[in-house]
Design an enzyme around this catalytic site. Structure first.
Site, mmCIF file in Angstrom:
data_model
loop_
_atom_site.group_PDB
_atom_site.id
_atom_site.type_symbol
_atom_site.label_atom_id
_atom_site.label_comp_id
_atom_site.label_asym_id
_atom_site.label_seq_id
_atom_site.Cartn_x
_atom_site.Cartn_y
_atom_site.Cartn_z
ATOM 1 N N CYS A 131 6.517 -24.090 -19.987
ATOM 2 C CA CYS A 131 6.275 -22.689 -20.058
ATOM 3 C C CYS A 131 7.300 -22.447 -21.651
ATOM 4 O O CYS A 131 8.483 -22.250 -21.817
ATOM 5 C CB CYS A 131 6.805 -21.689 -19.269
ATOM 6 S SG CYS A 131 7.194 -19.822 -19.667
ATOM 7 N N LYS A 188 3.346 -21.856 -7.659
ATOM 8 C CA LYS A 188 4.738 -21.237 -7.542
ATOM 9 C C LYS A 188 5.045 -20.869 -6.195
ATOM 10 O O LYS A 188 4.364 -20.420 -5.464
ATOM 11 C CB LYS A 188 4.480 -19.848 -8.444
ATOM 12 C CG LYS A 188 5.943 -19.235 -8.593
ATOM 13 C CD LYS A 188 5.769 -18.242 -9.578
ATOM 14 C CE LYS A 188 5.336 -18.357 -10.912
ATOM 15 N NZ LYS A 188 4.063 -18.197 -11.432
ATOM 16 N N VAL A 217 8.857 -16.997 -15.069
ATOM 17 C CA VAL A 217 9.928 -17.861 -15.549
ATOM 18 C C VAL A 217 9.855 -17.292 -17.289
ATOM 19 O O VAL A 217 8.963 -17.194 -17.935
ATOM 20 C CB VAL A 217 9.836 -19.045 -15.317
ATOM 21 C CG1 VAL A 217 9.986 -19.375 -13.747
ATOM 22 C CG2 VAL A 217 8.773 -19.771 -16.142
ATOM 23 N N SER A 255 12.337 -13.787 -21.378
ATOM 24 C CA SER A 255 12.778 -14.723 -22.181
ATOM 25 C C SER A 255 13.681 -14.179 -23.297
ATOM 26 O O SER A 255 14.891 -14.747 -23.601
ATOM 27 C CB SER A 255 11.610 -15.602 -22.807
ATOM 28 O OG SER A 255 10.867 -14.927 -23.606
#
Length: 136
Positions: A25, A53, A67, A80
């Protein structure tokens, strides 16, 4: 398991500093790099992407199912860029500073991140759910 030792973070001490992510990712990399640059010790939890997931992650950690997530004791920080800036703000005495002090330079940084993020993730979008690897 939960880290047994306490560590200084965010102006106090924490017992749990856990990073939920996946090396496939590109968004998780932003926050991961912040932890690495600041040399913050953390526990890594690999979260598969896409249909793999785990339900416990969505139920207990992040209802969005995305995530990265940074867990600081019983609190969670999502997204993020927010996680990366949170790490920098929680460790102001650790160089390098990741977010410029200057207001204009912060705006330039955020624009660069937005532009780079949209360009980098386009070619990776097709692959993001096909690769899952442990970074260790």
């Amino acid at each position: 398991g939960i880290m047994a030792t306490t560590k200084r973070f965010g102006g106090g001490t924490v017992k749990t500093l856990r990073f939920y992510g996946n090396p496939a990712c590109p968004f998780a990399h932003r926050a991961w790099w912040a932890l690495a640059e600041k040399q913050v010790p953390f526990e890594f939890v690999l979260i598969p992407l896409g249909a793999d997931k785990p339900q416990w992650f969505v139920d207990s950690i992040n209802p969005r199912g995305t995530v990265p997530v940074l867990q600081v004791d019983a609190k969670f920080v999502y997204e993020s860029n927010i996680v990366a800036e949170f790490i920098d703000e929680a460790t102001p005495d650790i160089e390098p500073r990741l977010v410029p002090a200057d207001l204009y330079q912060r705006a330039v940084m955020r624009d660069f991140i937005a532009q780079a993020g949209s360009q980098v993730t386009k070619p990776l979008g097709r692959q993001r759910n096909t690769v899952s690897a442990d970074p260790k």
